[in-house]
Design a protein around this motif. Structure first.
Motif, PDB file in Angstrom:
ATOM      1  N   ALA A 127      -8.463   0.153   2.195  1.00  0.00           N
ATOM      2  CA  ALA A 127      -9.464   0.057   1.127  1.00  0.00           C
ATOM      3  C   ALA A 127      -8.845  -0.132  -0.248  1.00  0.00           C
ATOM      4  N   SER A 128      -7.509   0.013  -0.338  1.00  0.00           N
ATOM      5  CA  SER A 128      -6.853  -0.001  -1.647  1.00  0.00           C
ATOM      6  C   SER A 128      -6.716  -1.384  -2.256  1.00  0.00           C
ATOM      7  N   GLY A 129      -6.839  -2.431  -1.457  1.00  0.00           N
ATOM      8  CA  GLY A 129      -6.641  -3.790  -1.949  1.00  0.00           C
ATOM      9  C   GLY A 129      -5.193  -4.221  -1.962  1.00  0.00           C
ATOM     10  N   LYS A 130      -4.290  -3.317  -1.586  1.00  0.00           N
ATOM     11  CA  LYS A 130      -2.869  -3.662  -1.514  1.00  0.00           C
ATOM     12  C   LYS A 130      -2.501  -4.064  -0.077  1.00  0.00           C
ATOM     13  N   THR A 131      -1.319  -4.643   0.067  1.00  0.00           N
ATOM     14  CA  THR A 131      -0.913  -5.147   1.373  1.00  0.00           C
ATOM     15  C   THR A 131      -0.447  -4.009   2.273  1.00  0.00           C
ATOM     16  N   VAL A 132      -1.060  -3.918   3.435  1.00  0.00           N
ATOM     17  CA  VAL A 132      -0.677  -2.919   4.436  1.00  0.00           C
ATOM     18  C   VAL A 132       0.444  -3.497   5.295  1.00  0.00           C
ATOM     19  N   VAL A 133       1.436  -2.671   5.620  1.00  0.00           N
ATOM     20  CA  VAL A 133       2.540  -3.079   6.483  1.00  0.00           C
ATOM     21  C   VAL A 133       2.507  -2.194   7.723  1.00  0.00           C
ATOM     22  N   LEU A 134       2.274  -2.811   8.878  1.00  0.00           N
ATOM     23  CA  LEU A 134       2.091  -2.079  10.129  1.00  0.00           C
ATOM     24  C   LEU A 134       3.235  -2.367  11.100  1.00  0.00           C
ATOM     25  N   ALA A 138       0.829  -1.207   0.000  1.00  0.00           N
ATOM     26  CA  ALA A 138       0.000   0.000   0.000  1.00  0.00           C
ATOM     27  C   ALA A 138       0.865   1.259   0.000  1.00  0.00           C
ATOM     28  N   ASP A 139       0.276   2.346  -0.465  1.00  0.00           N
ATOM     29  CA  ASP A 139       0.943   3.637  -0.569  1.00  0.00           C
ATOM     30  C   ASP A 139       0.965   4.292   0.814  1.00  0.00           C
ATOM     31  N   SER A 140       2.157   4.499   1.347  1.00  0.00           N
ATOM     32  CA  SER A 140       2.282   5.030   2.709  1.00  0.00           C
ATOM     33  C   SER A 140       1.838   6.485   2.813  1.00  0.00           C
ATOM     34  N   SER A 141       1.679   7.174   1.686  1.00  0.00           N
ATOM     35  CA  SER A 141       1.219   8.565   1.735  1.00  0.00           C
ATOM     36  C   SER A 141      -0.288   8.660   1.964  1.00  0.00           C
ATOM     37  N   LEU A 142      -0.988   7.530   1.828  1.00  0.00           N
ATOM     38  CA  LEU A 142      -2.429   7.504   2.054  1.00  0.00           C
ATOM     39  C   LEU A 142      -2.733   7.319   3.538  1.00  0.00           C
ATOM     40  N   SER A 143      -3.938   7.689   3.933  1.00  0.00           N
ATOM     41  CA  SER A 143      -4.374   7.413   5.297  1.00  0.00           C
ATOM     42  C   SER A 143      -4.503   5.905   5.473  1.00  0.00           C
ATOM     43  N   ILE A 144      -4.520   5.465   6.725  1.00  0.00           N
ATOM     44  CA  ILE A 144      -4.629   4.035   6.962  1.00  0.00           C
ATOM     45  C   ILE A 144      -5.956   3.504   6.434  1.00  0.00           C
ATOM     46  N   PRO A 158       7.346   0.117   6.958  1.00  0.00           N
ATOM     47  CA  PRO A 158       5.914   0.122   7.259  1.00  0.00           C
ATOM     48  C   PRO A 158       5.188   1.209   6.486  1.00  0.00           C
ATOM     49  N   THR A 159       3.985   0.900   6.078  1.00  0.00           N
ATOM     50  CA  THR A 159       3.152   1.910   5.417  1.00  0.00           C
ATOM     51  C   THR A 159       2.381   2.723   6.446  1.00  0.00           C
ATOM     52  N   PHE A 160       2.350   2.243   7.682  1.00  0.00           N
ATOM     53  CA  PHE A 160       1.688   2.970   8.766  1.00  0.00           C
ATOM     54  C   PHE A 160       2.269   2.497  10.085  1.00  0.00           C
ATOM     55  N   GLU A 161       2.620   3.455  10.953  1.00  0.00           N
ATOM     56  CA  GLU A 161       3.129   3.116  12.277  1.00  0.00           C
ATOM     57  C   GLU A 161       2.031   3.350  13.317  1.00  0.00           C
ATOM     58  N   ILE A 162       1.821   2.339  14.150  1.00  0.00           N
ATOM     59  CA  ILE A 162       0.780   2.379  15.171  1.00  0.00           C
ATOM     60  C   ILE A 162       1.234   3.253  16.325  1.00  0.00           C
ATOM     61  N   GLY A 163       0.461   4.307  16.615  1.00  0.00           N
ATOM     62  CA  GLY A 163       0.753   5.168  17.750  1.00  0.00           C
ATOM     63  C   GLY A 163      -0.343   5.092  18.794  1.00  0.00           C
TER      64      GLY A 163
END
Length: 683
Positions: free
Chosen positions: A227-234, A216-222, A292-297
Motif C-alpha cells: 500500500a506504500s506505493g514503493k517497490t516491493v522486493v520479494l 519499500a520499508d522491510s519493517s512494515l507488513s507486506i 528482499p523487503t519480504f520473504e515468501i514462506g
C-alpha cells in the motif's frame, strides 16, 4: 614467493556465484616455461605454450558420430526458442561505464551451419539456440528479454504497472533489458521485483531495474508495503541467508573454480567458450544486492500485487537452497524458476556448492504438474525458452524423470557395492530419455550428477581403507614418478596413447608428471593437448570450459589475473546480517595463529537492536546472540555497517569501546587475505 595451493596469500573480498557465477578477479602469478631436457621428436609439431590445437582426426570422427546418435531434424526447440519474438537483438553488445564490455554476443562468431570439428554437434546446436536474443512475448501480458545475460528478465503486466521476475546478474545488462522493453511499452512503473532464488544471476542486476531509494520499508507488513506505493522486493524464505552464506563463506574458492567452469579467460567460438546450456556465459558488469523487503514462506501461499494474483510454490533444496515456482492465474502461466531449464542441470556444480536433492527436485516438479498443469497454457522459467500447450505436461514429466532416474539408479548401484567413480561410468539413461533435447547434458551431466547423489548419501569416502588418508597430490605424484622410472619413457608411451585417442588416460598420467615437476613443459603440453581434445568432444559446455581452461593454464601458467568477471561484491556483502558478519570474521581468522589470544567482548549493534556476547578461546570464535555478560573484557557499540567496514579494512567512523580497547583490534588481527589466484592444474 610463488603462489601454490598450500602457501597462497588470500583478500577479504569474497565472491557470490550464480547458478553459479564468480564476480571479480585479481592478478595471478606467472609460470616458468623451462622444460626438462627431452627427446625432441616426441611431437612432430610440438605446441608452443599458449597455442591451441586443431581437432585430431579421432576427435573429428567422434564428434561426427553425434549426428547419428541424436535426431538433429527435430526442430521443435528452435520453434519454441523463436516463438513470440518482438524485437531481435542477436547483435547485442552491452558496455560498462569504462568502455569495457559487459556482454558481447557477436564475439562468438558465426554459429550457422554444422558444427566445426572442434565442437560437439549437440553443444553447437544448443549454442545456436542460446544465442537467440531479444524481446519475446510469452503470452499477452508476459514478456521476456532473453540472451542479454546468462538468465532471462521476465516482465509481467499488473493492473497499473509491471512486476519483474529475476533481474539478471549485472546492472548494465538489466538496464539494457529494461530499455528494450520500454522502447515497445513506454516507461515501466515497476510495482515489485521478485527473485526466484538465491543465485546472483537472478538478483545481481537489481539496480538496473529499480531505484534502491524507492524500495519499500522491510519493517512494515507486506500489506503495508504493497500500500506504500514503493517497490516491493520479494524472495523465497531463506533467500538472504543463502544468497550471502552459500557464496561468501566459500566465495574465494568458488570464484577461482568458477573461472574454469565458465571459461572466463577463453576466447569465444569454435576453439573456445560456447553455450553452457543455461545461457551464453556470465556477464561482466556491476553487481549489487537489494535485499528482499519480504520473504515468501509457507504462510504466504499467494499475494495480489496491483491486481495481479500470484500463487507460490516453495521448492527448497532443489536448484538452490531457497527457490520458488509461481503460478499466474490471470495468464494461465506457470513459472518454474530454475527447476526446469531446457537442459540437464547440476546436482553438484563444478565450481563447488551444496549438493542438491535430486529426489526432492523431481517431487517438486511433479507437485507443480499436479497443482497447475491442467490450468496452464504456458510454462516458462529463468533460463532458456517457454513451452506451450500439449508439450507442458511432457516437459515437466521428462524433466522430473531425469532427476529421479539419477537419484534412484545411483542408490541402486551404491547398494550393490559400487563406488562413486564406478557408478559414474556405468549409469546411462533409458533410450527414450536419451533422445529428449531439453534434458541433454549441456550443463550438468549424468557422470558428475551421479557422484553428487553418492556424496549426499555416503560422502567422499569410498570405504576402501587405502583411500582413507591418501598422500597429498604432489607427494603421490613424486612417488609415482619414482616408481615409473624414466619420465621420457612415460611421455613417449603417453604420446602413443594420445595418437590412439586415449585422451583421458593421457591427461591422468601426464598430470602426475606435472604435479611431480611443474617445470616439465613437455608434460604440460601433452596434458594440455589431451585436455583440449576432451573439451572439443564434450557435450557439456561447463565440461568444455573446464578442459580448455586446464589446457590454457598448462601452456601459459596461472591465468586468473586475466579473468574478466562481474564487479561489485563489496556492495552485495553490505547486506550481510550481524550474525553473518561474525561468521565471516571467524572464517577469515587463522585459528591456529590466534589460539593463544583468548578474548571476550559484548557487541551491541544499535541500528539492528541486536546484542551478542563474543568469545575466542583456543582460536575458536563463538557468538552468543541476545546476550551481554558482565565478565566481558570490552563492550563495543556500533552500527552494522560500521562492523562491516572494520572487517573489510575501511573507515568505520566513531565506534564506542569501553573496557580493554585492544580487544576489537585483536578480534580482527588474525584475518587472512583471500585471493582467487591459487593454482588448480598444477601444485
Amino acid at each position: 614467493m610463488k603462489m601454490t595451493r598450500r602457501n597462497f596469500i588470500s583478500t577479504s573480498a569474497a565472491t557470490m556465484l550464480a547458478c553459479g557465477v564468480s564476480l571479480s578477479a585479481h592478478a595471478a602469478g606467472s609460470e616458468s616455461e623451462n622444460g626438462l631436457n627431452f627427446i625432441t621428436d616426441i611431437f612432430s609439431d610440438p605446441a608452443k605454450p599458449g597455442t591451441t590445437q586443431d581437432a585430431t582426426p579421432l576427435t573429428a570422427e567422434k564428434n561426427a558420430e553425434w549426428y547419428s546418435k541424436l535426431d538433429f531434424s527435430d526442430r521443435r526447440e528452435f520453434v519454441n526458442a523463436e516463438r513470440g519474438m518482438l524485437d531481435n537483438a542477436e547483435e547485442t553488445v552491452i558496455y560498462n561505464d569504462d568502455g569495457t564490455t559487459a556482454w558481447d554476443l557477436p564475439s562468438y562468431g558465426d554459429l550457422s551451419g554444422d558444427a566445426p570439428d572442434t565442437v560437439n554437434p549437440s553443444l553447437w546446436r544448443n549454442t545456436q539456440l542460446n544465442a537467440k536474443a531479444g524481446l519475446y512475448e510469452v503470452c499477452n501480458g508476459i514478456y521476456q528479454v532473453r540472451g542479454f545475460d546468462m538468465s532471462n528478465a521476465t516482465f509481467i503486466r499488473t493492473d497499473n504497472g509491471w512486476i519483474i521476475f529475476d533481474v539478471l546478474m549485472c546492472r548494465e545488462n538489466m538496464q539494457a533489458a529494461k530499455t528494450l522493453m520500454e522502447k515497445r511499452f513506454g516507461t515501466l512503473d515497476v510495482k515489485a521485483v521478485l527473485y526466484s532464488h538465491s543465485h546472483v544471476d537472478h538478483f545481481g542486476g537489481a539496480e538496473g531495474a529499480i531505484d534502491r531509494n524507492n524500495v519499500a520499508d522491510s519493517s512494515l507488513s507486506i500489506e503495508q508495503q504493497l500500500a506504500s506505493g514503493k517497490t516491493v522486493v520479494l524472495a523465497p524464505e531463506g533467500f538472504l541467508k543463502h544468497a550471502i552464506s552459500e557464496n561468501v563463506y566459500a566465495g574465494i574458492a568458488m570464484a577461482r573454480r568458477a573461472q574454469y567452469q565458465y571459461g572466463t579467460v577463453l576466447e569465444k567460438g569454435s576453439k573456445g567458450a560456447l553455450s553452457i546450456g543455461i545461457g551464453m556465459g556470465q556477464s561482466t558488469g556491476q553487481v549489487a544486492l537489494i535485499p528482499p523487503t519480504f520473504e515468501i514462506g509457507s504462510d504466504t501461499p499467494a499475494l495480489t500485487i496491483d491486481g495481479l494474483k500470484i500463487e507460490f510454490q516453495l521448492t527448497p533444496g532443489t536448484e538452490a537452497p531457497a527457490e520458488m515456482n509461481a503460478y499466474f492465474p490471470k495468464y494461465r502461466a506457470l513459472w518454474m524458476a530454475e527447476n526446469c531449464t531446457g537442459t540437464l542441470h547440476n546436482l553438484y556444480t563444478l565450481r563447488g556448492a551444496q549438493v542438491r536433492d535430486a529426489n526432492d527436485w523431481a517431487k517438486y516438479i511433479i507437485e507443480a504438474d499436479q497443482k497447475f498443469c491442467d490450468k496452464t497454457d504456458v510454462v516458462f522459467q529463468s533460463h532458456n525458452w517457454p513451452h506451450w500447450g500439449e508439450e507442458i505436461h511432457e516437459y515437466l514429466l521428462n524433466t522430473a524423470a531425469i532427476y529421479k532416474f539419477i537419484h534412484d539408479q545411483t542408490l541402486h548401484y551404491m547398494n550393490l557395492g559400487y563406488t562413486s567413480t564406478e557408478i559414474s561410468s556405468m549409469i546411462s539413461l533409458p533410450d527414450a530419455l536419451e533422445k529428449v533435447w531439453y534434458t541433454r547434458q549441456y550443463y550438468g551431466t549424468l557422470s558428475h550428477n551421479s557422484k553428487a547423489v553418492y556424496q549426499k548419501y555416503l560422502g567422499w569416502y569410498n570405504a576402501n581403507p587405502v583411500d582413507l588418508d591418501p598422500l597429498p597430490p604432489s607427494e603421490t605424484a613424486k612417488k609415482l614418478v619414482e616408481y615409473l622410472g624414466s619420465t621420457n619413457a612415460v611421455l613417449l608411451r603417453a604420446k602413443k596413447d594420445y595418437n590412439k585417442g586415449e585422451y583421458q588416460w593421457v591427461a591422468q598420467i601426464t598430470k602426475e608428471l606435472v604435479f611431480a615437476d611443474p617445470t616439465n613443459q613437455k608434460a604440460r603440453n601433452l596434458c594440455a593437448d589431451a585436455l583440449e581434445q576432451l573439451g572439443y568432444q564434450a557435450e557439456s559446455g561447463a565440461w568444455r570450459n573446464v578442459y580448455l581452461m586446464g589446457a590454457a593454464e598448462l601452456r601459459s601458467g596461472n591465468l586468473s589475473g586475466r579473468a574478466r568477471t562481474a564487479n561489485g561484491l563489496t556492495n552485495s556483502m553490505r547486506a550481510m546480517t550481524v550474525s553473518m558478519l561474525l561468521d565471516y570474521i571467524a572464517i577469515l581468522s587463522d585459528g591456529n595463529a590466534a589460539q593463544n589470544d583468548d578474548l571476550t567482548l559484548n557487541l551491541n549493534v544499535t541500528d539492528e537492536n541486536e546484542q551478542f556476547y563474543v568469545t575466542r578461546k583456543n582460536g575458536v570464535l563463538l557468538a552468543y546472540p541476545g546476550e551481554n555478560r558482565t565478565d566481558a573484557q570490552a563492550s563495543v557499540t556500533c552500527k552494522r555497517l560500521q562492523l562491516f567496514a572494520l572487517m573489510t579494512g575501511q573507515q568505520a567512523g566513531q565506534v564506542q569501546i569501553t573496557g580493554d580497547a585492544t580487544v576489537l583490534k585483536r578480534l580482527l588481527a588474525y584475518a587472512s587475505k583471500f585471493e582467487k589466484t591459487f593454482n588448480i592444474i598444477e601444485p
